[in-house]
Scaffold this active site. Structure first.
Site, PDB file in Angstrom:
ATOM      1  N   SER A 655       0.815  -1.218   0.000  1.00 38.31           N
ATOM      2  CA  SER A 655       0.000   0.000   0.000  1.00 38.31           C
ATOM      3  C   SER A 655       0.846   1.265   0.000  1.00 38.31           C
ATOM      4  CB  SER A 655      -0.934   0.006   1.214  1.00 38.31           C
ATOM      5  OG  SER A 655      -0.202   0.059   2.419  1.00 38.31           O
ATOM      6  N   LYS A 698      -6.596   4.507   8.060  1.00 36.35           N
ATOM      7  CA  LYS A 698      -5.493   5.327   7.551  1.00 36.35           C
ATOM      8  C   LYS A 698      -5.893   6.799   7.462  1.00 36.35           C
ATOM      9  CE  LYS A 698      -3.304   1.634   4.871  1.00 36.35           C
ATOM     10  NZ  LYS A 698      -3.007   1.118   3.511  1.00 36.35           N
TER      11      LYS A 698
END
Length: 815
Positions: A655, A698
């Site tokens: 990611s 996140k």
């Protein structure tokens, strides 16, 4: 170069949107309870097939995430189906009088086992009442006296003849309890030793000869004595057996008539009757050796000899058994044999056989956790043997290894007819498929529970009814419509998808219980969205110590995270940290440096053995992207280093590959990146941005840092456009986006990310193969070209040096 504008996401795109016309109730009390499992149609169909398929090998493996209701639903469904089925047999072990080390099995109809046991207990009571009283009856005593008299008559006749013969020879015969002796007489009076000594020698010699002859005659006459004794004993034995039969037959007759349809029971009753001939005389007869034997000791002996060991007892109309074994070790599944100490030695008998879960579930269903059974030694192989042979044996695996040296039992095996329900994870199922060739033949039915369900109006209404059923079951207050909507929102967040609800109902039930606790403290009538939110905040507070410490370290500068300025080769990446059952997001600085050379892109995390396989793959894809985009006309001769700063643990996942690409391009182009933005996303070799996990955590992690420092309206996050449907953000973030204080962008390519973070065009490749002058990609291409030229010049200089050395070498050689 003109600035490029990209539209951020609207607040409506940041969470699940539920139409106003759905869920028209005011509180959940208006709903009907929901029975069954929510949104698991495929699993329901599979378990129905597995239960109905009554053939060997169609055992069931139930797989799915814990908390989806798989265990509770399977158990409830099996119990409902089992009630419709006939109750299986009772089973007992009984004494094998011929070989006590091999107890025999008895099969009885359901509910008859306890009746049979009570019947034998009554038989024992009657035996204790009958014996030794039966031997005290006048008829028995008369017959016994007659037998003794016949023996004594034979014996007395011999003694009388010997005595008459002795008297004719002036010899007296004396007898006591143990011996017969002869003494000389004179004038009808026995002589003592002194009187005998004064007789002349001839007379004494005559007496000696006569006595010797009498002794010989006595011995000859008593030769048949052992035969008479045997005949007397046989007659007494026959009398005893006749007496026992006469006493026992009336006691056994009702049992024989009651169990005349069960051949095994009749055979056992017959063996009891035969064995009683020895037991009554040895243990119940009232002779002098047993005068002090108490009735309790006699009872214990009879119970340990004749009572059945009822290992499986059922009620007649209870249906098929459904057993869940929480600790499936060998003894708990297959049974065990217990021992007792007798003068330092370990001894056992058939009544110390203890059943296992397979005995209890025989004729029905056994539910076992797959992971637990695989962790127990010997159990998995033994279970497969039992299912394959359809035989249930009680044996000790340690005996086969020589770890148990004492004498044990070998009970007769029972026929096994059970359906095994294994509950486990997907990884365990696929592991068994790969490593165990017999697994597919024995577990042919797969029940796969989904980890999510569609967020349709039907499912939302069913979800609300399920919550209502939980409230009724646990005596909670009703839930308001807003409270149900808040729980649906949390369910979508757990599923990480606006289109889905999480199938992990157990987690939501826990949240409901905590919301009910908050409601009670507030002394309100219904559970509302406020109570649910407070319960979530309280849980976050309980488990948020590490998250708070990381935030404090960022705010005081211990962890370097810039959220205001611009920097070259630096970017804010986003990570997710999972600790126990909680996870949270935190920003991380990613840096890149570039310099001439041919080492390529160096992943510092991998070089330090901290980067895991998927992270390393992401860096390799980045190399492929650079080569495909910029190195079509010249070799990619560059040395670059990428690192996730202040990271001291293992890193995995791809990611961060988008952030690493942006940092590297910034370092190559010398164009700064806005540090008020953070980015997450995976990418492929063509620069397309791909979805990642943990997207909500996140965003909220970076938002918490920006909010603590003060939101300026320039802060924001870049996420893959394919992740937009996964957004279920908290109300605080949505409110900041709505007020224009925080922005979230959904992007599809690396170029879009560059344009947002650098405020300039990335530049598209023209038909002639050129990027627009001044664009980001043009600057990168020119920098890579310059580095490649430097590499060519260095190679040319090295070649020139090599050429200049050749004549000298030749001259040297010619010399």
């Amino acid at each position: 170069m003109a600035k490029v504008t990209h539209q951020p996401l609207s607040p409506d795109q940041l969470s699940i949107n539920i139409p106003d016309n759905s869920l028209t109730f005011t509180t959940s009390a208006e709903l009907t309870p929901y029975n069954g499992v929510l949104g698991q149609d495929r699993a329901v169909t599979a378990i129905q097939f597995g239960v109905a398929m009554d053939r060997p090998g169609y055992n069931v493996y139930v797989m799915g995430d814990s908390g989806t209701g798989r265990s509770s639903y399977v158990s409830e469904y099996l119990k409902s189906e089992a009630k419709r089925q006939a109750s299986p047999s009772d089973w007992a072990y009984v004494n094998n009088f011929d070989n006590p080390r091999e107890p025999l099995k008895l099969e009885l109809a359901a509910g008859i086992g306890q009746v049979f046991k009570k019947d034998l207990e009554s038989l024992i009571d009657n035996l204790l009442a009958t014996f030794p009283a039966a031997f005290e009856h006048p008829t028995y005593q008369q017959k016994k006296s007659l037998i003794d008299r016949d023996f004594n008559l034979l014996y007395d006749r011999v003694i009388d003849r010997i005595e008459q013969s002795a008297l004719k020879r002036n010899i007296a015969m004396f007898r006591d309890t143990s011996s017969i002796s002869f003494t000389p007489m004179k004038d009808g009076k026995s002589l003592d030793d002194t009187e005998f000594a004064v007789l002349d020698e001839k007379t004494r010699e005559a007496f000696h000869n006569n006595i010797h002859e009498l002794e010989g005659q006595l011995n000859d006459e008593l030769v048949p004595l052992p035969q008479w004794r045997r005949e007397s004993n046989e007659a007494l034995k026959a009398l005893n057996q006749t007496t026992i039969d006469q006493a026992v037959t009336p006691l056994m007759k009702p049992l024989i008539e009651h169990y005349q349809d069960n051949g095994e029971v009749l055979a056992y009753l017959d063996k009891i009757k035969q064995n009683l001939h020895r037991t009554v005389i040895a243990e119940l007869a009232d002779d002098r050796t047993l005068e002090s034997r108490e009735d309790s000791a006699k009872r214990i002996f009879l119970e340990e000899t004749y009572l059945p060991n009822l290992i499986v007892s059922r009620q007649q109309d209870s249906g098929a058994p459904v057993i869940y074994e929480a600790h499936p070790n060998y003894a708990n599944l297959f049974g065990r044999i217990e021992y007792s100490s007798d003068q330092g030695a370990l001894v056992t008998h058939y009544r110390k056989i203890c059943p296992g879960a397979l005995h209890q579930a025989n004729g029905g269903y056994l539910i076992v956790d797959a992971d637990k059974i695989l962790h127990e030694p010997f159990v998995w192989d033994a279970l497969k043997r039992a299912l394959s042979s359809r035989q249930l044996k009680i044996e000790s695996p340690y005996s086969e290894m020589g770890m148990v040296s004492t004498t044990t039992l070998n009970p007769q095996w029972l026929p096994l007819n059970v359906k095994i329900i294994l509950i486990g994870s997907r990884s365990t199922y696929y592991l068994l498929q790969d490593l165990d060739e017999e697994f597919n033949d024995m577990f042919r039915v797969l029940v796969d529970f989904d980890d999510h369900l569609n967020c349709s109006p039907e499912h939302m209404e069913s979800f609300a009814r399920l919550l209502h059923s939980r409230c009724i079951e646990k005596d909670y207050a009703a839930i308001s419509r807003d409270g149900v909507l808040r729980l649906i929102e949390q369910s979508a967040r757990l599923a990480e998808d606006q289109r889905h609800l999480s199938a992990r109902i157990g987690d939501l039930f826990e949240l409901l219980a905590e919301a009910e606790f908050v409601r009670k403290l507030a002394q309100e009538d219904t559970i509302t969205d406020v109570h649910v939110s407070r319960a979530l905040e309280a849980k976050q507070q309980r488990s948020g110590r590490i998250q708070r410490e990381i935030l404090d370290d960022i705010l005081d500068g211990t962890i370097l995270i810039d959220t205001e300025s611009e920097s070259v080769g630096k970017i804010n990446g986003l990570t997710v940290l999972s600790i126990g059952d909680s996870s949270f997001g935190a920003p991380a600085r990613i840096t890149a440096t570039v310099y001439p050379g041919g080492r390529g892109i160096v992943d510092i995390e991998r070089e330090a053995n901290l980067g895991q396989n998927i992270h390393t793959k992401g860096v390799m894809i980045l190399t492929g992207y650079l080569g495909h985009t910029y190195a079509q006309e010249f070799p990619l001769e560059v040395s670059a280093s990428i690192a996730m700063e202040q990271s001291y643990g293992y890193i995995d996942g791809d990611s961060a590959s988008l952030a690493e690409a942006c940092a590297l391009i910034s370092a190559l182009s010398h164009i700064p990146i806005h540090q008020s933005l953070a980015v997450t996303g995976s990418m492929n070799q063509y620069g397309e941005v791909q979805a990642v996990g943990g997207i909500n955590e996140k965003i909220e992690g970076f938002f918490a840092v920006c909010k603590a420092r003060g939101l300026s309206g320039h802060h924001g996050v870049l996420i893959p456009a394919s992740n937009v449907k996964h957004l279920v953000l908290n109300s605080e973030v949505i409110e900041a986006v709505n007020d224009g204080k925080f922005k979230i962008y959904g992007i599809n390519s690396v170029d879009q990310a560059l344009e947002i973070m650098m405020d300039r065009k990335a530049g598209a490749l023209s038909k002639r193969g050129n990027f627009p002058r001044g664009s980001v990609n043009y600057r990168v291409l020119e920098r890579l070209r310059d580095i490649a030229d430097i590499g060519k010049e260095e190679d040319h200089e090295e070649d020139h040096k090599d050429e200049s050395k050749k004549p000298a070498d030749s001259a040297s050689t010619s010399k």
